[in-house]
Design a protein around this motif. Sequence first.
Motif, mmCIF file in Angstrom:
data_model
loop_
_atom_site.group_PDB
_atom_site.id
_atom_site.type_symbol
_atom_site.label_atom_id
_atom_site.label_comp_id
_atom_site.label_asym_id
_atom_site.label_seq_id
_atom_site.Cartn_x
_atom_site.Cartn_y
_atom_site.Cartn_z
ATOM 1 N N VAL A 33 0.829 -1.201 0.000
ATOM 2 C CA VAL A 33 0.000 0.000 0.000
ATOM 3 C C VAL A 33 0.865 1.252 0.000
ATOM 4 O O VAL A 33 0.633 2.191 -0.780
ATOM 5 C CB VAL A 33 -0.953 -0.006 1.214
ATOM 6 N N LEU A 34 1.862 1.281 0.864
ATOM 7 C CA LEU A 34 2.706 2.460 0.970
ATOM 8 C C LEU A 34 3.573 2.651 -0.271
ATOM 9 O O LEU A 34 3.876 3.791 -0.654
ATOM 10 C CB LEU A 34 3.598 2.357 2.215
ATOM 11 N N ASP A 61 -0.693 19.440 8.576
ATOM 12 C CA ASP A 61 0.083 18.834 7.491
ATOM 13 C C ASP A 61 -0.621 17.578 6.987
ATOM 14 O O ASP A 61 -1.184 16.810 7.778
ATOM 15 C CB ASP A 61 1.482 18.444 7.987
ATOM 16 N N PRO A 62 -0.566 17.317 5.678
ATOM 17 C CA PRO A 62 -1.097 16.046 5.168
ATOM 18 C C PRO A 62 -0.193 14.889 5.592
ATOM 19 O O PRO A 62 1.003 15.087 5.851
ATOM 20 C CB PRO A 62 -1.069 16.245 3.649
ATOM 21 N N LEU A 63 -0.759 13.712 5.658
ATOM 22 C CA LEU A 63 0.017 12.527 6.023
ATOM 23 C C LEU A 63 0.780 12.029 4.797
ATOM 24 O O LEU A 63 0.175 11.623 3.803
ATOM 25 C CB LEU A 63 -0.916 11.434 6.545
ATOM 26 N N VAL A 64 2.110 12.073 4.880
ATOM 27 C CA VAL A 64 2.965 11.545 3.820
ATOM 28 C C VAL A 64 3.865 10.501 4.461
ATOM 29 O O VAL A 64 4.742 10.842 5.262
ATOM 30 C CB VAL A 64 3.808 12.644 3.142
ATOM 31 N N PRO A 65 3.698 9.222 4.153
ATOM 32 C CA PRO A 65 4.423 8.145 4.861
ATOM 33 C C PRO A 65 5.902 8.090 4.501
ATOM 34 O O PRO A 65 6.359 8.634 3.490
ATOM 35 C CB PRO A 65 3.707 6.876 4.389
ATOM 36 N N LEU A 66 6.633 7.382 5.349
ATOM 37 C CA LEU A 66 8.051 7.098 5.115
ATOM 38 C C LEU A 66 8.255 5.735 4.468
ATOM 39 O O LEU A 66 9.252 5.506 3.783
ATOM 40 C CB LEU A 66 8.822 7.151 6.435
ATOM 41 N N GLY A 67 7.363 4.793 4.711
ATOM 42 C CA GLY A 67 7.492 3.466 4.131
ATOM 43 C C GLY A 67 8.461 2.570 4.882
ATOM 44 O O GLY A 67 8.899 2.873 5.995
ATOM 45 N N TYR A 153 7.950 4.494 10.814
ATOM 46 C CA TYR A 153 6.743 4.135 11.555
ATOM 47 C C TYR A 153 5.872 3.262 10.668
ATOM 48 O O TYR A 153 5.246 3.740 9.715
ATOM 49 C CB TYR A 153 5.988 5.398 11.969
ATOM 50 N N ASN A 154 5.878 1.983 10.969
ATOM 51 C CA ASN A 154 5.052 1.033 10.234
ATOM 52 C C ASN A 154 4.766 -0.152 11.154
ATOM 53 O O ASN A 154 5.189 -0.153 12.322
ATOM 54 C CB ASN A 154 5.740 0.605 8.928
ATOM 55 N N LEU A 155 4.074 -1.143 10.648
ATOM 56 C CA LEU A 155 3.674 -2.261 11.502
ATOM 57 C C LEU A 155 4.858 -3.008 12.095
ATOM 58 O O LEU A 155 4.751 -3.574 13.189
ATOM 59 C CB LEU A 155 2.775 -3.212 10.713
ATOM 60 N N GLU A 202 1.230 4.155 8.965
ATOM 61 C CA GLU A 202 0.947 5.393 8.238
ATOM 62 C C GLU A 202 0.051 5.116 7.030
ATOM 63 O O GLU A 202 -0.200 6.013 6.226
ATOM 64 C CB GLU A 202 2.253 6.046 7.769
ATOM 65 N N ALA A 203 -0.434 3.887 6.914
ATOM 66 C CA ALA A 203 -1.343 3.544 5.816
ATOM 67 C C ALA A 203 -2.766 4.003 6.105
ATOM 68 O O ALA A 203 -3.601 4.048 5.204
ATOM 69 C CB ALA A 203 -1.324 2.040 5.570
ATOM 70 N N ILE A 204 -3.045 4.336 7.352
ATOM 71 C CA ILE A 204 -4.381 4.770 7.763
ATOM 72 C C ILE A 204 -4.294 6.178 8.317
ATOM 73 O O ILE A 204 -3.508 6.444 9.238
ATOM 74 C CB ILE A 204 -4.964 3.822 8.829
ATOM 75 N N ASP A 205 -5.075 7.081 7.763
ATOM 76 C CA ASP A 205 -5.115 8.456 8.256
ATOM 77 C C ASP A 205 -6.058 8.517 9.452
ATOM 78 O O ASP A 205 -6.312 7.505 10.100
ATOM 79 C CB ASP A 205 -5.540 9.400 7.127
ATOM 80 N N LYS A 206 -6.628 9.651 9.726
ATOM 81 C CA LYS A 206 -7.530 9.776 10.862
ATOM 82 C C LYS A 206 -8.838 9.038 10.598
ATOM 83 O O LYS A 206 -9.327 8.974 9.475
ATOM 84 C CB LYS A 206 -7.793 11.246 11.160
ATOM 85 N N LEU A 207 -9.427 8.491 11.679
ATOM 86 C CA LEU A 207 -10.687 7.792 11.605
ATOM 87 C C LEU A 207 -11.840 8.767 11.861
ATOM 88 O O LEU A 207 -11.628 9.969 12.027
ATOM 89 C CB LEU A 207 -10.708 6.654 12.628
ATOM 90 N N ALA A 208 -13.055 8.250 11.897
ATOM 91 C CA ALA A 208 -14.219 9.083 12.182
ATOM 92 C C ALA A 208 -14.061 9.754 13.544
ATOM 93 O O ALA A 208 -13.498 9.168 14.480
ATOM 94 C CB ALA A 208 -15.482 8.227 12.158
#
Length: 320
Positions: A33-34, A61-67, A153-155, A202-208
């Motif tokens: 995904v990333l 800031d928008p979420l831009v992952p590091l992978g 920052y990842n799983l 970082e694959a998931i942004d903010k939730l509801a």
Amino acid sequence: MIWMKKLASRPIDTVDLLSLPVFVATMAWESRVLARRELRELGDLDSATNDELSDPTLPADPLVPLGYERRDTKASLTMLAGNVVVNLAVAGAVGAMSRFVFKRRIVNLHATTWSLPAAMVAWDFMYYWNHRWMHEIRLFWANHVTHHSSERYNLSTALRQPWSGYLMSWAFLPMPLLGIPAHHVAKAGQINLLYQYWIHTEAIDKLARPLEAVLNTPSHHRVHHGANPQYLDKNYGGILIVWDKLFGTFEPEVRRIKYGLTKNIRTYNPIRIGYHEFVDIARDVVRATGWRNKLGHVVRRPGWRPTTGPTADPAAMSAA
């Protein structure tokens, strides 16, 4: 997260064994995904000032992952393997301590329909304070710093766990002391720690908004792993974020996050990842003058320095 610390108080069960292929599958999914997204470069915030990292007047800031990075992931998985080995080695002693306390419980609760949910809330509450103490007392931080040592920052970061978790094995003893059945204490810990795996992404942004208001989420936990000044020592919760809101340690994700430590160790060596802070503590204790300063290097906050002596804070000495 103190991942698989539960192994220090109970045998490995089917859920633990099934979690391993789940970890592999979800990390593979996240990596793919990333890889399809725009990624930022590691170290892109190294030259940013504290004001730039913390400015609350700018839009979010928008979420831009590091992978992912192979060596970083390998280091995290190596730390997990060591964590499991160490916890299994001390399982007998920790289990005996828990049974000793339960025999001397001050409340005689019984297993009911509500005892597991009650144990889950109690475990989450104790986890908040256990986690907070590990950030506020340097000896305990020496155990927990392993988990914060990755600049990504990842799983796989969820699995970067310490080899000295026995230092905190006492933190959940109030639960058997209050008569919560041992099997419910263990199950509550297992559920709590499994929950925390998925929020390291970082694959998931903010939730509801209703979920963000109550639960610990990827957004909230990204903040916890940030070295930005306003993110330090924030968002300690396990499943619930309400403890942080109650006790004044909550911080929302606004600025892009600089992950890792305030002074990164920049190594993939598992021995150094696991023990570098213990070595630094020993060095400071040996160099410090006076027993108060020596003890301060062990039990005060990480980064504490005395005002005088070889390990003194330069700013404090110049002000004097």
